[in-house]
Design a protein around this motif. Structure first.
Motif, mmCIF file in Angstrom:
data_model
loop_
_atom_site.group_PDB
_atom_site.id
_atom_site.type_symbol
_atom_site.label_atom_id
_atom_site.label_comp_id
_atom_site.label_asym_id
_atom_site.label_seq_id
_atom_site.Cartn_x
_atom_site.Cartn_y
_atom_site.Cartn_z
ATOM 1 N N LYS A 243 0.842 -1.190 0.000
ATOM 2 C CA LYS A 243 0.000 0.000 0.000
ATOM 3 C C LYS A 243 0.878 1.240 0.000
ATOM 4 O O LYS A 243 1.922 1.274 0.669
ATOM 5 C CB LYS A 243 -0.893 0.011 1.250
ATOM 6 C CG LYS A 243 -1.886 1.166 1.331
ATOM 7 C CD LYS A 243 -3.089 0.914 0.453
ATOM 8 C CE LYS A 243 -4.175 1.954 0.712
ATOM 9 N NZ LYS A 243 -5.322 1.784 -0.197
ATOM 10 N N GLU A 245 0.470 5.360 0.657
ATOM 11 C CA GLU A 245 -0.419 6.430 1.105
ATOM 12 C C GLU A 245 0.361 7.730 1.188
ATOM 13 O O GLU A 245 1.517 7.749 1.612
ATOM 14 C CB GLU A 245 -1.037 6.096 2.463
ATOM 15 C CG GLU A 245 -2.010 4.930 2.423
ATOM 16 C CD GLU A 245 -2.666 4.680 3.777
ATOM 17 O OE1 GLU A 245 -2.286 5.361 4.749
ATOM 18 O OE2 GLU A 245 -3.559 3.809 3.842
ATOM 19 N N THR A 246 -0.283 8.800 0.765
ATOM 20 C CA THR A 246 0.328 10.123 0.839
ATOM 21 C C THR A 246 -0.240 10.870 2.025
ATOM 22 O O THR A 246 -1.428 11.193 2.064
ATOM 23 C CB THR A 246 0.068 10.917 -0.448
ATOM 24 O OG1 THR A 246 0.560 10.177 -1.567
ATOM 25 C CG2 THR A 246 0.751 12.266 -0.395
ATOM 26 N N ASN A 247 0.592 11.083 3.014
ATOM 27 C CA ASN A 247 0.213 11.863 4.185
ATOM 28 C C ASN A 247 1.145 13.071 4.227
ATOM 29 O O ASN A 247 2.159 13.080 4.918
ATOM 30 C CB ASN A 247 0.341 11.031 5.466
ATOM 31 C CG ASN A 247 -0.582 9.826 5.458
ATOM 32 O OD1 ASN A 247 -1.757 9.949 5.132
ATOM 33 N ND2 ASN A 247 -0.042 8.667 5.782
ATOM 34 N N GLU A 252 3.896 7.137 2.810
ATOM 35 C CA GLU A 252 3.925 5.960 3.676
ATOM 36 C C GLU A 252 3.828 4.715 2.806
ATOM 37 O O GLU A 252 2.848 4.531 2.084
ATOM 38 C CB GLU A 252 2.759 6.029 4.659
ATOM 39 C CG GLU A 252 2.788 5.000 5.753
ATOM 40 C CD GLU A 252 1.654 5.207 6.759
ATOM 41 O OE1 GLU A 252 0.639 4.492 6.641
ATOM 42 O OE2 GLU A 252 1.781 6.083 7.634
ATOM 43 N N CYS A 278 -1.583 2.773 -5.030
ATOM 44 C CA CYS A 278 -2.013 4.134 -4.675
ATOM 45 C C CYS A 278 -3.525 4.311 -4.774
ATOM 46 O O CYS A 278 -4.020 5.446 -4.691
ATOM 47 C CB CYS A 278 -1.320 5.142 -5.574
ATOM 48 S SG CYS A 278 0.460 5.262 -5.348
ATOM 49 N N ASP A 279 -4.256 3.203 -4.968
ATOM 50 C CA ASP A 279 -5.718 3.270 -5.141
ATOM 51 C C ASP A 279 -6.114 4.138 -6.327
ATOM 52 O O ASP A 279 -7.132 4.840 -6.301
ATOM 53 C CB ASP A 279 -6.399 3.782 -3.868
ATOM 54 C CG ASP A 279 -6.419 2.743 -2.759
ATOM 55 O OD1 ASP A 279 -6.434 1.545 -3.082
ATOM 56 O OD2 ASP A 279 -6.398 3.134 -1.584
ATOM 57 N N LYS A 406 0.547 12.062 -6.875
ATOM 58 C CA LYS A 406 0.656 11.417 -5.562
ATOM 59 C C LYS A 406 2.094 11.446 -5.040
ATOM 60 O O LYS A 406 2.374 10.906 -3.969
ATOM 61 C CB LYS A 406 0.195 9.961 -5.658
ATOM 62 C CG LYS A 406 -1.280 9.785 -5.978
ATOM 63 C CD LYS A 406 -2.137 10.016 -4.746
ATOM 64 C CE LYS A 406 -3.584 9.621 -5.004
ATOM 65 N NZ LYS A 406 -4.410 9.777 -3.789
#
Length: 444
Positions: A243, A245-247, A252, A278-279, A406
């Motif tokens: 996975k 994720e962009t925080n 991440e 990245c969905d 992203k």
């Protein structure tokens, strides 16, 4: 698997994949940035994979390099490991005769009778003015050699064997990158210049052919890893990303063994795989599966060359590479080689046994072997390379742009869904992309 010792809490860059594009990127960045390379395979090299069976070494992917290749400028330690070899490359022509690769005038053109010669010249002239010459790989080829030579050379057969798609459905840019030899071989200026060089016995100073050392690609690329580790680059193998994720301002990356943080992410893994992490919507762009048959021969290899391409009307195999010409082996076989079969997504991958049976029948039909042939093993490599169908670019570019939004930079054959024929170009393009897209990182 644990995080490497002395690892920062946040990396400047995390790179997914460990092929030549990823290694080049790590080398370019490591002087001024902290870098972590995550690889799902157990060894470095990406799709350059090796298998040792009963003392015989087999490779998946390209088997030779040139000493002038870009990768050796960044990794001179790899060049020091390589071994100079004369690699004779031939092809089996449409008529079953073994000739020079990629084009053999004596076999494929000089045998024309008078009417065929006239027809060939007329088709060559007419091809220069074709309306579809910029439309596809087929249009490119016909504009260079005309339809008579096009059929005689077997380019249509080879491209369909390579991609599972007719050349009329392959993008024009592929032809520009992979088929420039057509322009050279049909250029009188080029042929005259080459003839003069041959007569004067001029040796071109464009590098020499080398192959990896014995031990396999994993051991070979380990030398590059050793140097990168000295510059602070961390590596984790056998660890697939699950996975992304962009925080903001951090990224991440969740993996099977833990979570890692980075300011930026570079992906050299397949474009659709990165999109899914990245969905983001997948492109559905097709890729080739490469089935490699590891074969041993007790007898004679009639062509005598180290590499043989298949331009014949029959046989599903694309290329045979005789690894016993490069690496010593201790067994009862006279030769061992890899036969490559490309499988498009619309076709089921055959069993190794079925593919071997077809290979054996074709090799015997063409009188390419004498003696007994044995299937020693096999390898199935998914996403081996993209299929550059006409109209693929907008979908490809949109996917890369979505990933860029992203914070993901795409590199390499798989990461950019780009047909890159060899590692020299991969290294050059990695540097070009990084120079264009990488900006200084501010302190976190």
């Amino acid at each position: 698997m644990q995080c490497p010792e002395n690892a920062p809490e946040v990396y400047d860059y995390i790179i997914l994949g460990c092929g030549i594009s990823a290694l080049t990127a790590a080398k370019q960045l490591c002087e001024n940035h902290s870098v972590l390379v995550l690889e799902s395979y157990k060894e470095p090299g990406g799709n350059h994979q090796s298998h040792t069976i009963d003392g015989m070494e087999f490779d998946v992917g390209s088997i030779c390099f040139n000493t002038a290749d870009e990768q050796f400028r960044y990794f001179p330690e790899l060049l020091r490991e390589c071994v100079a070899k004369d690699v004779e490359v031939k092809k089996i022509c449409t008529n079953g005769v073994v000739g020079k690769y990629p084009f053999d005038w004596q076999v494929e053109a000089s045998s024309f009778n008078l009417l065929e010669r006239i027809s060939c010249i007329w088709s060559l002239l007419r091809g220069r003015f074709r309306a579809d010459r910029y439309d596809s790989a087929r249009g490119f080829a016909l504009s260079r050699i005309g339809d008579v030579l096009y059929r005689r050379v077997g380019l249509d057969l080879y491209i369909r064997r390579l991609f599972g798609v007719d050349a009329a459905g392959i993008d024009y840019d592929f032809a520009l990158k992979r088929m420039q030899w057509l322009s050279r071989e049909t250029s009188l200026r080029h042929r005259f210049g080459r003839s003069i060089k041959n007569r004067l016995t001029i040796t071109l100073t464009n590098g020499k052919t080398v192959v990896r050392p014995s031990g396999g690609f994993g051991l070979y690329y380990q030398k590059a890893l050793d140097g990168l580790r000295e510059h602070g680059v961390h590596f984790i193998f056998d660890n697939r990303a699950l996975k992304i994720e962009t925080n903001s301002p951090l990224m991440e990356i969740k993996t099977a063994t833990g979570t890692f943080l980075a300011k930026r992410l570079i992906s050299t893994i397949p474009l659709d795989e990165a999109s899914a992490l990245c969905d983001l919507p997948e492109t559905g762009l097709p890729t080739v599966t490469l089935l490699s048959l590891f074969v041993a021969l007790r007898g004679s290899w009639i062509p005598g060359c180290s590499v043989l391409y298949n331009f014949h009307t029959g046989g599903n195999w694309k290329r045979i590479t005789v690894h016993s010409d490069f690496y010593p082996y201790t067994n009862s076989y006279d030769k061992h080689f890899t036969a490559e079969i490309t499988v498009p997504p619309t076709v089921a991958v055959p069993t190794p046994e079925c593919a071997f049976s077809e290979l054996l029948a074709h090799l015997r039909q063409m009188n390419l072997i004498e003696g007994e042939l044995f299937l020693i093993g096999s390898s199935e490599l998914k996403n081996a390379y993209p299929i550059p169908e006409k109209g693929f670019k907008p979908r490809r570019d949109a996917a890369i742009a979505r990933l860029a939004s992203k914070g993901v930079i795409c590199l390499g054959r798989q990461g950019k869904f780009e047909y890159i024929p060899h590692s020299n170009i991969a290294a050059k393009e990695a540097i070009t992309v990084l120079n264009q897209m990488v900006k200084p990182i501010t302190a976190y």
